[in-house]
Scaffold this motif. Structure first.
Motif, short mmCIF file in Angstrom:
data_model
loop_
_atom_site.label_atom_id
_atom_site.label_comp_id
_atom_site.label_asym_id
_atom_site.label_seq_id
_atom_site.Cartn_x
_atom_site.Cartn_y
_atom_site.Cartn_z
N PHE A 1 0.83 -1.19 0.00
CA PHE A 1 0.00 0.00 0.00
C PHE A 1 0.86 1.25 0.00
O PHE A 1 1.97 1.28 0.54
CB PHE A 1 -0.92 0.02 1.22
N GLY A 2 0.31 2.32 -0.60
CA GLY A 2 0.96 3.62 -0.59
C GLY A 2 0.83 4.29 0.77
O GLY A 2 0.15 3.78 1.67
N PRO A 3 1.44 5.46 0.93
CA PRO A 3 1.48 6.13 2.24
C PRO A 3 0.10 6.40 2.86
O PRO A 3 -0.08 6.21 4.05
CB PRO A 3 2.21 7.44 1.92
N ASP A 4 -0.87 6.85 2.05
CA ASP A 4 -2.17 7.20 2.61
C ASP A 4 -3.24 6.14 2.34
O ASP A 4 -4.43 6.39 2.56
CB ASP A 4 -2.64 8.55 2.07
N ARG A 5 -2.83 4.98 1.88
CA ARG A 5 -3.74 3.85 1.62
C ARG A 5 -4.72 4.12 0.48
O ARG A 5 -5.69 3.37 0.31
CB ARG A 5 -4.52 3.46 2.89
N THR A 6 -4.51 5.17 -0.29
CA THR A 6 -5.36 5.40 -1.45
C THR A 6 -4.76 4.80 -2.71
O THR A 6 -5.38 4.82 -3.77
CB THR A 6 -5.58 6.91 -1.69
N GLN A 7 -3.55 4.27 -2.60
CA GLN A 7 -2.90 3.58 -3.71
C GLN A 7 -2.38 2.24 -3.24
O GLN A 7 -2.03 2.05 -2.07
CB GLN A 7 -1.73 4.41 -4.26
N VAL A 8 -2.33 1.30 -4.16
CA VAL A 8 -1.77 0.00 -3.86
C VAL A 8 -1.00 -0.50 -5.08
O VAL A 8 -1.44 -0.31 -6.22
CB VAL A 8 -2.87 -1.01 -3.45
N ALA A 9 0.16 -1.09 -4.84
CA ALA A 9 0.96 -1.69 -5.91
C ALA A 9 0.87 -3.20 -5.80
O ALA A 9 1.08 -3.75 -4.72
CB ALA A 9 2.42 -1.23 -5.81
N VAL A 10 0.54 -3.85 -6.89
CA VAL A 10 0.42 -5.31 -6.91
C VAL A 10 1.09 -5.85 -8.16
O VAL A 10 1.23 -5.15 -9.16
CB VAL A 10 -1.05 -5.77 -6.86
N SER A 11 1.48 -7.11 -8.07
CA SER A 11 1.96 -7.81 -9.27
C SER A 11 1.06 -8.99 -9.54
O SER A 11 0.94 -9.89 -8.69
CB SER A 11 3.41 -8.29 -9.08
N PRO A 12 0.38 -9.03 -10.69
CA PRO A 12 -0.55 -10.11 -11.00
C PRO A 12 0.15 -11.35 -11.57
O PRO A 12 -0.17 -11.82 -12.67
CB PRO A 12 -1.49 -9.48 -12.02
N ASN A 13 1.13 -11.83 -10.84
CA ASN A 13 1.83 -13.06 -11.21
C ASN A 13 2.57 -12.95 -12.53
O ASN A 13 2.63 -13.87 -13.33
CB ASN A 13 0.84 -14.24 -11.28
N ASN A 14 3.17 -11.75 -12.78
CA ASN A 14 3.98 -11.58 -13.98
C ASN A 14 5.14 -10.64 -13.68
O ASN A 14 5.49 -10.43 -12.51
CB ASN A 14 3.12 -11.08 -15.14
N ASN A 15 5.74 -10.08 -14.69
CA ASN A 15 6.92 -9.24 -14.51
C ASN A 15 6.59 -7.75 -14.39
O ASN A 15 7.48 -6.90 -14.51
CB ASN A 15 7.90 -9.44 -15.67
N GLU A 16 5.32 -7.42 -14.15
CA GLU A 16 4.91 -6.03 -14.03
C GLU A 16 4.34 -5.75 -12.65
O GLU A 16 3.73 -6.63 -12.02
CB GLU A 16 3.84 -5.69 -15.08
N ALA A 17 4.53 -4.52 -12.19
CA ALA A 17 3.89 -4.04 -10.97
C ALA A 17 2.85 -3.01 -11.37
O ALA A 17 3.17 -2.04 -12.07
CB ALA A 17 4.91 -3.43 -10.02
N GLN A 18 1.62 -3.22 -10.96
CA GLN A 18 0.53 -2.33 -11.31
C GLN A 18 0.14 -1.49 -10.11
O GLN A 18 -0.04 -2.01 -9.01
CB GLN A 18 -0.68 -3.12 -11.81
N ILE A 19 0.01 -0.18 -10.31
CA ILE A 19 -0.40 0.72 -9.24
C ILE A 19 -1.86 1.11 -9.46
O ILE A 19 -2.21 1.65 -10.51
CB ILE A 19 0.50 1.97 -9.19
N TYR A 20 -2.69 0.80 -8.46
CA TYR A 20 -4.10 1.15 -8.50
C TYR A 20 -4.37 2.30 -7.55
O TYR A 20 -3.74 2.41 -6.50
CB TYR A 20 -4.96 -0.05 -8.08
N LYS A 21 -5.34 3.14 -7.91
CA LYS A 21 -5.76 4.25 -7.06
C LYS A 21 -7.23 4.04 -6.69
O LYS A 21 -8.05 3.71 -7.55
CB LYS A 21 -5.59 5.59 -7.76
N ARG A 22 -7.51 4.25 -5.40
CA ARG A 22 -8.88 4.01 -4.95
C ARG A 22 -9.79 5.18 -5.33
O ARG A 22 -9.43 6.34 -5.16
CB ARG A 22 -8.92 3.80 -3.44
N SER A 23 -10.94 4.83 -5.85
CA SER A 23 -11.96 5.81 -6.20
C SER A 23 -13.30 5.28 -5.69
O SER A 23 -13.90 4.40 -6.31
CB SER A 23 -12.01 6.02 -7.72
N GLY A 24 -13.74 5.80 -4.55
CA GLY A 24 -14.97 5.31 -3.96
C GLY A 24 -14.82 3.88 -3.50
O GLY A 24 -13.96 3.55 -2.69
N ASP A 25 -15.65 3.01 -4.05
CA ASP A 25 -15.64 1.60 -3.68
C ASP A 25 -14.89 0.73 -4.67
O ASP A 25 -15.06 -0.49 -4.70
CB ASP A 25 -17.07 1.08 -3.54
N SER A 26 -14.06 1.33 -5.50
CA SER A 26 -13.32 0.55 -6.49
C SER A 26 -11.88 1.02 -6.58
O SER A 26 -11.53 2.10 -6.10
CB SER A 26 -14.00 0.65 -7.86
#
Length: 410
Positions: free
Chosen positions: A18-43
């Motif tokens: 998770f990022g510093p304020d928990r509004t972002q998260v970095a994940v790797s979906p079982n491959n060679n990339e890291a994806q950064i997601y940003k929270r928007s409401g309930d998604s």
């Protein structure tokens, strides 16, 4: 309050941070990339993708103060990512290992990080300002197999490691010029780099999946593949521990754990549900499950509503199949839907688990804290591609475990 669940991927999540304020998260979906997601409401919405590794990313760590991300991979490399003018830019770390990097974690002060590997080596990495790159020092002895997990002591010097040689270790990762002289602790007072401050075996020789220090750093816990969870209370440097407690789990092995207070921790793994253990140096016991699969009202709507009927005779997910699978996999003569024991995951007549997670949980971490510093929510992720946030305390009656933990000291 029910758990919040998010399907970030249909592949296993091999790295989560998770990022510093928990509004972002970095994940790797079982491959060679890291994806950064940003929270928007309930998604969570995909914001950017970090692509520099050649092979599977095995772990991610995000420093909350400096806002730097470190990733490590089976390509034997690690990269430190820094946000510059809105773009994440990578810097290669000189790990000097000849096997895959398996785990990574920033230190509490974020001036260094540790990388475990299959080379029976832990690389302690710090930034060399003179040459403008990240360099590493190696801890090798007495490691005899792959390092599977790491955790830092709050003093920024001691490092716990779990390995496939069925042992948990506590090392000194003191780096001259980076660390100030640490205060004496129950683990030791003289701490040159590489000093072994503790070495503990799993009860039945199972490799160590995860290790964790308590918030004070005075207690070490680890989970192993022999379905045990062990808690160590050190006494003094060079002395046997004041207590070394091992609890046999009533389930499949745990893969991850995290303390939520000095007297309670969350563990999760192949049984697909996070559970709470509580205790002291006098003993530890399993308290409850965060996800009570025997009470459908405690589950989030999507975890129960997404299941469909078996669809008639001939389907392999009918009641008869569930009955024989339960007998084969867990030695139970009755379907596990009748089980009321925390740690045994019931299977519905349709063949789906009654838990929120539908596959092994590989990551557990505190998510939110109250005004008094107590952990109020934890997050989990696993091989089903789900990220789940669980409430563990709150005003009034809370769902899941929250209403069951009133007797615990949090």
């Amino acid at each position: 309050m029910s758990a919040e669940q998010f399907q970030l991927s249909f592949s296993p999540l091999t790295g989560v941070a998770f990022g510093p304020d928990r509004t972002q998260v970095a994940v790797s979906p079982n491959n060679n990339e890291a994806q950064i997601y940003k929270r928007s409401g309930d998604s969570w919405n995909l914001e950017t993708t970090l692509a520099e590794h050649d092979k599977l990313i095995t772990a991610i760590s995000w420093a909350p103060q400096t806002n730097q991300i470190v990733t490590c991979s089976q390509d034997r490399n690690a990269y430190v990512w820094t946000l510059t003018d809105g773009i994440w830019k990578p810097m290669l770390v000189l790990l000097r290992i000849n096997r895959a990097a398996t785990c990574v974690k920033w230190s509490p002060k974020e001036d260094k990080f540790a990388v475990g590997s299959g080379a029976r080596t832990i690389a302690i990495c710090s930034f060399d300002e003179e040459n403008n790159w990240w360099v590493s020092k190696h801890i090798k002895k007495p490691l005899r197999s792959t390092v599977l997990s790491l955790d830092w002591h709050p003093n920024n010097v001691l490092l716990a490691a779990g390995a496939a040689d069925a042992k948990a270790y506590v090392f000194s990762a003191f780096i001259k010029g980076v660390d100030a002289k640490p205060e004496p602790t129950v683990w030791g007072d003289r701490l040159p780099f590489g000093t072994i401050c503790g070495e503990f075996s799993s009860p039945s020789g199972g490799w160590i999946h995860d290790v964790a220090f308590s918030p004070s750093g005075d207690v070490l816990a680890y989970v192993s593949h022999d379905s045990t969870i062990s808690i160590v209370y050190p006494s003094a440097p060079g002395e046997p521990p004041a207590a070394h407690i091992s609890v046999r789990c009533p389930s499949l092995p745990y893969l991850a754990l995290s303390f939520v207070s000095e007297s309670s921790l969350i563990a999760a793994g192949h049984d697909c549900q996070p559970v709470v253990y509580s205790g002291s140096s006098d003993g530890w016991t399993l308290s409850q499950s965060l996800d009570d699969p025997n009470n459908a009202s405690k589950l989030t709507p999507s975890s129960t509503g997404n299941r469909v009927s078996s669809g008639g005779v001939g389907r392999l997910n009918n009641e008869a199949f569930a009955h024989f699978r339960s007998a084969d996999t867990k030695g139970q003569s009755k379907s596990s839907t009748a089980s009321n024991v925390a740690g045994l995951t019931p299977v519905g007549a349709d063949g789906l688990l009654k838990t929120v997670h539908q596959n092994s949980i590989t990551w557990v971490e505190p998510y939110e804290w109250g005004q008094g510093g107590e952990v109020t929510k934890v997050s989990t992720a696993g091989k089903d591609g789900k990220l789940v946030v669980w409430p563990i305390s709150g005003a009034g009656k809370a769902g899941g475990l929250a209403g069951k933990m009133s007797g615990l000291s949090m």
